[in-house]
Design a protein around this motif. Structure first.
Motif, PDB file in Angstrom:
ATOM      1  N   GLY A   1       0.820  -1.215   0.000  1.00  0.00           N
ATOM      2  CA  GLY A   1       0.000   0.000   0.000  1.00  0.00           C
ATOM      3  C   GLY A   1       0.845   1.252   0.000  1.00  0.00           C
ATOM      4  N   TYR A   2       1.965   1.228   0.695  1.00  0.00           N
ATOM      5  CA  TYR A   2       2.873   2.380   0.709  1.00  0.00           C
ATOM      6  C   TYR A   2       3.530   2.572  -0.654  1.00  0.00           C
ATOM      7  CZ  TYR A   2       2.498   2.838   5.770  1.00  0.00           C
ATOM      8  OH  TYR A   2       2.031   3.047   7.038  1.00  0.00           O
ATOM      9  N   ILE A   3       3.857   1.458  -1.315  1.00  0.00           N
ATOM     10  CA  ILE A   3       4.438   1.551  -2.656  1.00  0.00           C
ATOM     11  C   ILE A   3       3.460   2.256  -3.592  1.00  0.00           C
ATOM     12  CG2 ILE A   3       5.267   0.258  -4.645  1.00  0.00           C
ATOM     13  CD1 ILE A   3       7.197   0.023  -2.385  1.00  0.00           C
ATOM     14  N   ASP A   4       2.186   1.872  -3.512  1.00  0.00           N
ATOM     15  CA  ASP A   4       1.164   2.512  -4.348  1.00  0.00           C
ATOM     16  C   ASP A   4       1.040   3.991  -4.014  1.00  0.00           C
ATOM     17  OD1 ASP A   4       0.644   0.085  -5.547  1.00  0.00           O
ATOM     18  OD2 ASP A   4      -1.036  -0.401  -4.229  1.00  0.00           O
ATOM     19  N   ASP A   5       1.066   4.337  -2.720  1.00  0.00           N
ATOM     20  CA  ASP A   5       0.952   5.740  -2.317  1.00  0.00           C
ATOM     21  C   ASP A   5       2.140   6.561  -2.795  1.00  0.00           C
ATOM     22  OD1 ASP A   5      -1.452   5.374  -1.143  1.00  0.00           O
ATOM     23  OD2 ASP A   5      -0.778   5.621   0.933  1.00  0.00           O
ATOM     24  N   MET A   6       3.323   5.979  -2.761  1.00  0.00           N
ATOM     25  CA  MET A   6       4.502   6.702  -3.241  1.00  0.00           C
ATOM     26  C   MET A   6       4.423   6.937  -4.745  1.00  0.00           C
ATOM     27  SD  MET A   6       7.724   5.229  -1.010  1.00  0.00           S
ATOM     28  CE  MET A   6       7.168   3.541  -0.779  1.00  0.00           C
ATOM     29  N   GLY A   7       3.929   5.942  -5.460  1.00  0.00           N
ATOM     30  CA  GLY A   7       3.822   6.079  -6.906  1.00  0.00           C
ATOM     31  C   GLY A   7       2.765   7.076  -7.335  1.00  0.00           C
ATOM     32  N   SER A   8       1.675   7.179  -6.559  1.00  0.00           N
ATOM     33  CA  SER A   8       0.577   8.074  -6.926  1.00  0.00           C
ATOM     34  C   SER A   8       0.738   9.484  -6.370  1.00  0.00           C
ATOM     35  CB  SER A   8      -0.747   7.489  -6.422  1.00  0.00           C
ATOM     36  OG  SER A   8      -0.754   7.412  -5.006  1.00  0.00           O
ATOM     37  N   GLY A   9       1.712   9.702  -5.495  1.00  0.00           N
ATOM     38  CA  GLY A   9       1.925  11.020  -4.906  1.00  0.00           C
ATOM     39  C   GLY A   9       1.163  11.256  -3.619  1.00  0.00           C
ATOM     40  N   VAL A  10       0.359  10.269  -3.191  1.00  0.00           N
ATOM     41  CA  VAL A  10      -0.411  10.420  -1.962  1.00  0.00           C
ATOM     42  C   VAL A  10       0.517  10.527  -0.753  1.00  0.00           C
ATOM     43  CG1 VAL A  10      -2.067   9.298  -0.426  1.00  0.00           C
ATOM     44  CG2 VAL A  10      -2.438   9.268  -2.897  1.00  0.00           C
TER      45      VAL A  10
ATOM     46  N   SER B   1       4.920  -4.219  10.195  1.00  0.00           N
ATOM     47  CA  SER B   1       5.842  -3.095  10.386  1.00  0.00           C
ATOM     48  C   SER B   1       7.120  -3.301   9.589  1.00  0.00           C
ATOM     49  CB  SER B   1       6.176  -2.935  11.871  1.00  0.00           C
ATOM     50  OG  SER B   1       5.021  -2.623  12.624  1.00  0.00           O
ATOM     51  N   MET B   2       7.633  -4.528   9.567  1.00  0.00           N
ATOM     52  CA  MET B   2       8.836  -4.806   8.792  1.00  0.00           C
ATOM     53  C   MET B   2       8.584  -4.620   7.302  1.00  0.00           C
ATOM     54  SD  MET B   2      10.208  -8.167  10.865  1.00  0.00           S
ATOM     55  CE  MET B   2      11.530  -8.487   9.688  1.00  0.00           C
ATOM     56  N   SER B   3       7.424  -5.051   6.833  1.00  0.00           N
ATOM     57  CA  SER B   3       7.083  -4.868   5.419  1.00  0.00           C
ATOM     58  C   SER B   3       6.979  -3.385   5.079  1.00  0.00           C
ATOM     59  CB  SER B   3       5.755  -5.572   5.118  1.00  0.00           C
ATOM     60  OG  SER B   3       5.378  -5.396   3.778  1.00  0.00           O
ATOM     61  N   THR B   4       6.405  -2.608   5.995  1.00  0.00           N
ATOM     62  CA  THR B   4       6.324  -1.160   5.806  1.00  0.00           C
ATOM     63  C   THR B   4       7.714  -0.547   5.697  1.00  0.00           C
ATOM     64  OG1 THR B   4       4.206  -0.971   6.954  1.00  0.00           O
ATOM     65  CG2 THR B   4       5.597   0.990   6.905  1.00  0.00           C
ATOM     66  N   ALA B   5       8.611  -0.950   6.597  1.00  0.00           N
ATOM     67  CA  ALA B   5       9.973  -0.416   6.597  1.00  0.00           C
ATOM     68  C   ALA B   5      10.685  -0.759   5.293  1.00  0.00           C
ATOM     69  CB  ALA B   5      10.747  -0.962   7.788  1.00  0.00           C
ATOM     70  N   VAL B   6      10.551  -2.000   4.843  1.00  0.00           N
ATOM     71  CA  VAL B   6      11.203  -2.421   3.596  1.00  0.00           C
ATOM     72  C   VAL B   6      10.647  -1.646   2.410  1.00  0.00           C
ATOM     73  CG1 VAL B   6      11.497  -4.343   1.997  1.00  0.00           C
ATOM     74  CG2 VAL B   6      11.806  -4.715   4.445  1.00  0.00           C
ATOM     75  N   ALA B   7       9.332  -1.438   2.395  1.00  0.00           N
ATOM     76  CA  ALA B   7       8.710  -0.686   1.301  1.00  0.00           C
ATOM     77  C   ALA B   7       9.232   0.739   1.257  1.00  0.00           C
ATOM     78  CB  ALA B   7       7.190  -0.693   1.466  1.00  0.00           C
ATOM     79  N   LEU B   8       9.355   1.371   2.410  1.00  0.00           N
ATOM     80  CA  LEU B   8       9.822   2.759   2.457  1.00  0.00           C
ATOM     81  C   LEU B   8      11.306   2.868   2.140  1.00  0.00           C
ATOM     82  CD1 LEU B   8       7.860   3.831   5.650  1.00  0.00           C
ATOM     83  CD2 LEU B   8       7.472   4.693   3.329  1.00  0.00           C
ATOM     84  N   ARG B   9      12.063   1.814   2.413  1.00  0.00           N
ATOM     85  CA  ARG B   9      13.497   1.834   2.114  1.00  0.00           C
ATOM     86  C   ARG B   9      13.771   1.529   0.648  1.00  0.00           C
ATOM     87  NH1 ARG B   9      16.588   4.028   6.397  1.00  0.00           N
ATOM     88  NH2 ARG B   9      15.519   3.467   8.343  1.00  0.00           N
ATOM     89  N   THR B  10      13.084   0.534   0.099  1.00  0.00           N
ATOM     90  CA  THR B  10      13.357   0.124  -1.287  1.00  0.00           C
ATOM     91  C   THR B  10      12.556   0.931  -2.301  1.00  0.00           C
ATOM     92  OG1 THR B  10      11.627  -1.595  -1.249  1.00  0.00           O
ATOM     93  CG2 THR B  10      13.842  -2.218  -0.507  1.00  0.00           C
ATOM     94  N   ARG B  11      11.314   1.311  -1.924  1.00  0.00           N
ATOM     95  CA  ARG B  11      10.409   2.073  -2.797  1.00  0.00           C
ATOM     96  C   ARG B  11      10.130   1.333  -4.102  1.00  0.00           C
ATOM     97  NH1 ARG B  11      13.185   8.104  -2.099  1.00  0.00           N
ATOM     98  NH2 ARG B  11      13.772   7.798   0.098  1.00  0.00           N
ATOM     99  N   ASN B  12      10.150   0.012  -4.030  1.00  0.00           N
ATOM    100  CA  ASN B  12      10.010  -0.786  -5.244  1.00  0.00           C
ATOM    101  C   ASN B  12       9.179  -2.027  -4.944  1.00  0.00           C
ATOM    102  OD1 ASN B  12      11.052  -3.099  -7.127  1.00  0.00           O
ATOM    103  ND2 ASN B  12      11.622  -1.196  -8.168  1.00  0.00           N
ATOM    104  N   GLN B  13       8.141  -2.229  -5.739  1.00  0.00           N
ATOM    105  CA  GLN B  13       7.244  -3.355  -5.517  1.00  0.00           C
ATOM    106  C   GLN B  13       7.939  -4.697  -5.712  1.00  0.00           C
ATOM    107  OE1 GLN B  13       4.251  -3.764  -4.001  1.00  0.00           O
ATOM    108  NE2 GLN B  13       2.845  -3.112  -5.632  1.00  0.00           N
ATOM    109  N   VAL B  14       8.757  -4.791  -6.755  1.00  0.00           N
ATOM    110  CA  VAL B  14       9.447  -6.051  -7.044  1.00  0.00           C
ATOM    111  C   VAL B  14      10.410  -6.407  -5.918  1.00  0.00           C
ATOM    112  CG1 VAL B  14      11.012  -7.229  -8.641  1.00  0.00           C
ATOM    113  CG2 VAL B  14       9.216  -5.729  -9.534  1.00  0.00           C
ATOM    114  N   ALA B  15      11.135  -5.405  -5.417  1.00  0.00           N
ATOM    115  CA  ALA B  15      12.081  -5.647  -4.322  1.00  0.00           C
ATOM    116  C   ALA B  15      11.344  -6.101  -3.062  1.00  0.00           C
ATOM    117  CB  ALA B  15      12.887  -4.388  -4.035  1.00  0.00           C
ATOM    118  N   LEU B  16      10.211  -5.481  -2.773  1.00  0.00           N
ATOM    119  CA  LEU B  16       9.435  -5.849  -1.591  1.00  0.00           C
ATOM    120  C   LEU B  16       8.935  -7.284  -1.698  1.00  0.00           C
ATOM    121  CD1 LEU B  16       7.972  -5.199   1.069  1.00  0.00           C
ATOM    122  CD2 LEU B  16       6.083  -4.291  -0.294  1.00  0.00           C
ATOM    123  N   ILE B  17       8.398  -7.639  -2.848  1.00  0.00           N
ATOM    124  CA  ILE B  17       7.886  -8.999  -3.044  1.00  0.00           C
ATOM    125  C   ILE B  17       9.022 -10.015  -2.950  1.00  0.00           C
ATOM    126  CG2 ILE B  17       6.812 -10.564  -4.705  1.00  0.00           C
ATOM    127  CD1 ILE B  17       5.234  -8.143  -5.756  1.00  0.00           C
TER     128      ILE B  17
END
Length: 275
Positions: free
Chosen positions: A98-107, A174-190
């Motif tokens: 969800g954070y990855i989507d928000d970063m991509g959309s500017g939210v 929380s760990m998934s959130t942290a990884v998403a905010l650090r990598t900013r990439n859906q493929v990396a998170l998955i």
């Protein structure tokens, strides 16, 4: 959509200020709940895997439940707490999407420029994830009951199992959130989620007692948070177990979840400084 007409003279509200932390958290929570309701197919589809594990895997390996290591309760009763924790683990690993989507959309950028606490942003989304996981956990226990598992621990034991599942979900969300905010990439998170989730499952007592595991796997399983949660869940649902062990495992899960949450908040602040 209604049209808002701006007044010609600015309206001053000197007494007003930023909303309190709980109000901010509640608004973020509400926003994510709305998203969940609109995309309810995701949580529903995630229940297919536990259904397969309980109804298919539990039947295929039912005969090994006669081994003394399973305590004579049958394999299905042993498996259900493991599947419960696996479900919240897998769901939690995807929380950062969800954070990855928000970063991509500017939210996300809009949120970070608003007068809102960084911890409220993380907490609001986490509460939504925990609510979804709680509903999923209750459904998994219901599926297990329909499949033939019984819970001698009663309502109190079920609550104990759900508490362990919630703490485990909190940590991995929380760990998934942290990884998403650090990598900013859906493929990396998955990719990172798959690397962690699958080994964590098999390096635990989710499907087999420690006494039946190779020594090196049993040693790792002792320090695996998934094992901690599964042990608490089994003790609660069975209505038996060492109380000191149960509370010790819950304490470890709470500490793990707290550290993961702190990492998520720190990652959000790091992301804010980088934009």
């Amino acid at each position: 959509m209604s049209t808002v007409i701006a007044p010609s003279t600015p309206v001053r509200t000197p007494a007003s200020g930023p909303a309190g932390w709980f109000t901010q958290t509640g608004q973020v929570f509400r926003r994510w709940i709305v998203v969940t309701v609109r995309q309810a197919w995701g949580p529903v589809m995630s229940l297919l895997q536990p259904i397969i594990w309980i109804l298919l895997f539990g039947q295929v390996f039912a005969s090994i439940g006669a081994l003394p290591a399973f305590g004579g309760e049958g394999y299905l009763a042993y498996l259900v707490p493991g599947v419960l924790m696996m479900t919240v683990l897998y769901s939690g690993a995807w929380a950062g999407t969800g954070y990855i989507d928000d970063m991509g959309s500017g939210v996300m950028d809009q949120l970070l420029t608003a007068p809102i606490s960084r911890s409220a942003i993380v907490t609001g989304q986490l509460l939504q994830q925990l609510l979804v996981n709680l509903v999923q956990s209750a459904i998994v226990l219901g599926i297990g009951f329909l499949g033939g598992a019984r819970y001698p621990g009663g309502f109190g034991g079920i609550l104990l199992a759900l508490l362990a599942a919630t703490l485990l979900a909190s940590a991995f969300c929380s760990m998934s959130t942290a990884v998403a905010l650090r990598t900013r990439n859906q493929v990396a998170l998955i990719g990172l989620s798959q690397i962690v989730v699958l080994p964590a499952t098999f390096l635990s007592t989710t499907m087999m007692p420690a006494s039946l595991l190779p020594d090196w796997i049993a040693g790792i399983a002792t320090w695996n948070p998934l094992t901690w949660a599964v042990e608490v869940g089994r003790a609660g649902l069975a209505g038996a177990g060492d109380a000191m062990l149960v509370w010790g495992r819950l304490g470890l899960l709470a500490a793990f979840a707290s550290l993961a949450f702190a990492w998520a908040v720190a990652s959000l602040r790091s992301y804010r400084r980088s934009i």
